[in-house]
Design a protein around this motif. Structure first.
Motif, PDB file in Angstrom:
ATOM      1  N   HIS A 164      -6.580  -9.080 -16.349  1.00  0.00           N
ATOM      2  CA  HIS A 164      -5.864  -8.099 -17.161  1.00  0.00           C
ATOM      3  C   HIS A 164      -5.616  -8.657 -18.562  1.00  0.00           C
ATOM      4  N   THR A 217      -6.847  -1.391 -16.785  1.00  0.00           N
ATOM      5  CA  THR A 217      -6.411  -0.237 -15.986  1.00  0.00           C
ATOM      6  C   THR A 217      -5.950   0.937 -16.853  1.00  0.00           C
ATOM      7  N   ASP A 249      -1.661 -11.653 -11.612  1.00  0.00           N
ATOM      8  CA  ASP A 249      -2.933 -12.158 -12.111  1.00  0.00           C
ATOM      9  C   ASP A 249      -2.837 -13.677 -12.205  1.00  0.00           C
ATOM     10  N   THR A 256       0.823  -1.211   0.000  1.00  0.00           N
ATOM     11  CA  THR A 256       0.000   0.000   0.000  1.00  0.00           C
ATOM     12  C   THR A 256       0.857   1.261   0.000  1.00  0.00           C
ATOM     13  N   GLU A 283       2.565  -0.205  -5.983  1.00  0.00           N
ATOM     14  CA  GLU A 283       1.449  -0.540  -6.871  1.00  0.00           C
ATOM     15  C   GLU A 283       0.997   0.717  -7.606  1.00  0.00           C
ATOM     16  N   ALA A 304      -1.083   0.727 -10.388  1.00  0.00           N
ATOM     17  CA  ALA A 304      -2.454   0.533 -10.857  1.00  0.00           C
ATOM     18  C   ALA A 304      -2.924  -0.782 -10.254  1.00  0.00           C
ATOM     19  N   ASP A 305      -4.198  -1.069 -10.373  1.00  0.00           N
ATOM     20  CA  ASP A 305      -4.747  -2.253  -9.733  1.00  0.00           C
ATOM     21  C   ASP A 305      -4.050  -3.527 -10.218  1.00  0.00           C
ATOM     22  N   GLY A 306      -3.291  -4.163  -9.317  1.00  0.00           N
ATOM     23  CA  GLY A 306      -2.608  -5.405  -9.652  1.00  0.00           C
ATOM     24  C   GLY A 306      -1.338  -5.232 -10.451  1.00  0.00           C
TER      25      GLY A 306
END
Length: 242
Positions: free
Chosen positions: A134, A158, A43, A4, A19, A21-23
């Motif tokens: 993704h 994303t 992923d 985070t 991070e 972008a998401d993932g």
């Protein structure tokens, strides 16, 4: 591992995770006056974009292992054939038995089918590769900024553009993700060491990338960037035309 904030994974080298972008995670290693980034899509079939230099392999391997077991790595992608883009490709193939190289058809034909210890998955211009939630689309961008085989990946969920050497920024201690200007600093760096081929098709290719409306630019050197990617790519096209 949940990231985070910026997480240092090797105190000696300063290699760190963030991070963007998401993932999608930026792996950054600073060196005097510069930095090298790789990006990992976490992923179902994880994809690493850029391998890093061979001498940085242990530190990057350590960072990836904080996010996924190395043996889960499925794809190892890169923009073009250069040491920081794919120098440790075979080390990754040895460490991840199910992983295969991903590159454009030109790179596969002229280099990777011979250099790599495992046959590549060569993507045609515009071809999409799904890695789970993704999906990445390949764009041929010959000689932008350099190398005949150069190309980029756009992650479509994303809107993250893995833009390689575009917007290269000097400096070693830069924030992982910013929304402020990177065109100015990248142009200062280019004036000091012009690594562009100045292809006559540069504007056309940049406008095509801009049409994808990226929200995150995953730069290989310096900070990643978030905002109106189309506007920024068009501004770069203007700078290169002058």
């Amino acid at each position: 591992m949940i990231v985070t904030h910026t997480t240092v994974t090797n105190t000696q080298s300063g290699t760190n995770l963030y991070e963007v972008a998401d993932g999608i995670y930026r792996i950054n290693t600073p060196v005097p006056g510069f930095s090298f980034n790789q990006y990992l899509i976490v992923d179902e079939e994880p994809l690493l974009f850029h391998t890093g230099l061979r001498k940085l392999f242990p530190m990057i391997h350590e960072a990836v292992a904080k996010l996924i077991p190395i043996e889960r790595l499925r794809y190892i992608a890169f923009s073009h054939v250069e040491a920081d883009e794919c120098g440790s490709l075979n080390e990754w193939l040895a460490a991840a038995p199910h992983a295969i190289p991903v590159c454009g058809k030109i790179a596969a034909m002229v280099s990777i089918e011979d250099m790599a210890d495992r046959a590549p998955h060569a993507l045609a211009d515009g071809e999409v590769l799904s890695v789970g939630k993704h999906s990445v689309r390949w764009f041929d961008t010959p000689h932008l900024p350099h190398a005949w085989e150069c190309g980029y990946l756009m992650e479509e969920a994303t809107k993250t553009l893995f833009c390689g050497d575009l917007f290269t920024q000097g400096g070693a201690d830069l924030p992982p993700l910013i929304a402020s200007d990177i065109l100015g600093p990248s142009e200062v760096f280019r004036q000091q060491m012009d690594y562009y081929s100045h292809t006559k098709n540069g504007r056309e290719m940049l406008e095509r990338l801009a049409s994808t409306k990226p929200r995150v630019l995953a730069c290989m050197h310096g900070s990643a960037w978030q905002g109106d990617g189309a506007k920024l790519l068009q501004a770069l096209a203007e700078e290169l035309s002058e």
